[in-house]
Enzyme design. Structure first.
Site, PDB file in Angstrom:
ATOM      1  N   ASP A  89       1.162 -10.320   2.977  1.00 17.19           N
ATOM      2  CA  ASP A  89       0.746  -9.659   4.204  1.00 17.19           C
ATOM      3  C   ASP A  89      -0.728  -9.890   4.515  1.00 17.19           C
ATOM      4  OD1 ASP A  89       3.301  -8.626   4.378  1.00 17.19           O
ATOM      5  OD2 ASP A  89       2.778  -6.775   3.338  1.00 17.19           O
ATOM      6  N   ARG A  90      -1.061  -9.706   5.792  1.00 17.23           N
ATOM      7  CA  ARG A  90      -2.453  -9.787   6.223  1.00 17.23           C
ATOM      8  C   ARG A  90      -3.216  -8.499   5.887  1.00 17.23           C
ATOM      9  NH1 ARG A  90      -5.671 -11.959  10.352  1.00 17.23           N
ATOM     10  NH2 ARG A  90      -3.960 -13.219  11.177  1.00 17.23           N
TER      11      ARG A  90
END
Length: 349
Positions: free
Chosen positions: A78-79
Site C-alpha cells: 500500500d501507499r
C-alpha cells in the site's frame, strides 16, 4: 457490482480509524528463503513511506538503467503505510549503481542488500508481518475482547481486500468494461491488474456465499482442500471425522477457484454448483478462460500467526500478527471493527 461482503462472526462490535498516519500501518515482508550470496540478481530490502510499490519500481528502473521486465517483486504494498519489501534487479553485464541514491527523497530507506541466482517472482515470499494502530476506538471493551479472541482462534474469511479493486472499485469496473466491451489494447501491466481484479471479485462472490451459508471454514463433500501455509491441495470425496478435525484445527481449509481454464479437480457436483453460483458473471468467467489464465485455488480461511493485541492509554488498539502471502490485513480487520480511513488530525495525545 456489489462490493460488500458478509462477515463471518456477525457485525463487528466496535468502530475505529485506521491509517491516521503511515506509521499506523506497518508491513514487513518475510522472504522465507536465504539469498545465495552470488548471481546476477541484486536483491534490495527497501522501506518506503507514502509510496506505492509501482512508484518505487520506477525509481529502481531510473537508478539502475534496467528495464522493468528485469526487476522482480513478490507483492504489491500500500501507499498510505510504512512497508518493507524485497526487489530483485537483474544486473547481468551491468555495473551496480550507488543504491543509496534511492534515499535522496527521504521516503525510502535501504535496509539490506544481497545477491541471488534467480529473479524474485510474484507471491513467493513466506508472509507479511503487520503492526497496526487503530485509533478512536469505540464500542464495549468486553465484546471487542471476545471478538479478538475468536479471530485469534478461528480466523476470518480470506477475502481479497478493497485495494485489489481500486479506489471505490474503479479498477474492477474498468476491468469489467474491458472484458465485456471489445478489443481495447492495454499494456501488459494494466492487463495484469484487470485480470487480478476480475478473478478476485469472482472468488469473493463465491466465498461470500459460503460465509452466508455458514460453511466457509468447514469442509463439504467434493471440496478442493488446501493445506495451511502451503499450496498443496487435494480433493475430499466424503468428509469423515479425521477431515473434520483437521479443518477444525486449521490444518486444512476449503478451497475456492481463482477462475481460469482447466478442468476443476473438485467433484462434478461441486464444480457445477460453483459455476451456477456465478451465473450472472459467466461472461467474465468465459473471458478469463479465453485469455489463457490457468485455474488455481485459494483457501477460504485466513489464520493469523502470532496474533496479539494491546489497548493503549490514549484509546488506541495495537494489533500485531503475520499473514501468509496474498492474505489481506483488512479482511481480518473487517471481522473486528468497522473501520474508516483516518487523518493525522484524528490523532490525540
Amino acid at each position: 457490482m456489489t462490493m460488500s461482503w458478509p462477515c463471518a462472526w456477525g457485525d463487528p462490535p466496535a468502530r475505529a480509524l485506521i491509517r491516521c498516519r503511515p506509521e499506523d500501518f506497518t508491513v514487513s515482508e518475510e522472504l522465507g528463503f536465504d539469498l545465495s550470496g552470488e548471481g546476477e540478481h541484486v536483491f534490495l530490502y527497501l522501506e518506503k513511506r507514502n509510496l506505492n510499490t509501482m512508484e518505487l519500481l520506477q525509481r529502481l528502473v531510473a537508478a539502475s538503467g534496467v528495464p522493468q521486465r528485469d526487476i522482480g517483486v513478490s507483492g504489491l504494498k500500500d501507499r498510505n503505510a510504512v512497508t518493507r519489501q524485497w526487489f530483485s534487479i537483474g544486473m547481468a553485464g551491468r555495473q551496480e549503481p550507488d543504491w543509496l541514491t534511492l534515499e535522496a527523497a527521504g521516503d525510502v530507506k535501504l535496509l539490506e542488500r544481497g545477491r541471488h541466482s534467480r529473479k524474485l517472482r510474484r507471491g513467493v515470499h513466506r508472509a507479511n508481518r503487520f503492526n497496526l494502530v487503530l485509533r478512536a476506538v469505540t464500542g464495549e471493551r468486553e465484546l471487542l475482547e471476545r471478538r479478538l479472541q475468536k479471530v485469534q482462534r478461528q480466523g476470518a474469511p480470506n477475502y481479497f481486500g478493497a485495494q485489489r479493486f481500486g479506489r471505490n472499485g474503479a479498477t474492477l469496473e474498468q476491468a469489467r468494461r474491458w472484458a465485456l466491451g471489445g478489443s481495447q489494447r492495454l499494456t501488459r501491466a494494466k492487463r495484469g491488474f484487470y485480470f487480478s481484479a476480475l478473478r478476485a471479485y469472482l472468488f469473493n462472490t463465491l466465498l461470500a456465499e459460503r460465509v452466508a451459508a455458514g460453511n466457509w471454514n468447514s469442509l463439504s463433500n467434493g471440496d478442493v482442500c488446501v493445506l495451511q501455509g502451503t499450496r498443496s491441495q487435494f480433493v475430499c470425496g466424503t468428509v469423515d471425522d479425521e477431515l473434520r478435525a483437521r479443518a477444525s484445527s486449521g490444518d486444512v481449509h476449503p478451497g475456492l477457484p481463482m477462475w481460469g481454464r482447466g478442468v476443476s479437480p473438485a467433484a462434478p457436483e461441486r464444480a457445477l454448483q460453483q459455476r451456477e453460483s456465478l451465473a450472472e458473471h459467466l461472461p467474465l468467467c468465459d473471458f478469463l478462460e479465453r485469455q489463457g489464465l490457468e485455474l488455481a485455488w485459494r483457501p477460504t480461511r485466513l489464520l493469523a500467526d502470532d496474533f496479539c493485541w494491546q489497548f493503549c492509554d490514549d484509546g488506541a488498539l495495537q494489533l500485531d500478527f503475520a499473514l501468509g502471502a496474498g492474505c489481506y490485513a483488512t479482511a481480518l480487520l473487517a471481522e473486528i471493527v468497522q473501520f474508516e480511513q483516518g487523518r493525522p488530525e484524528d490523532i490525540t495525545g
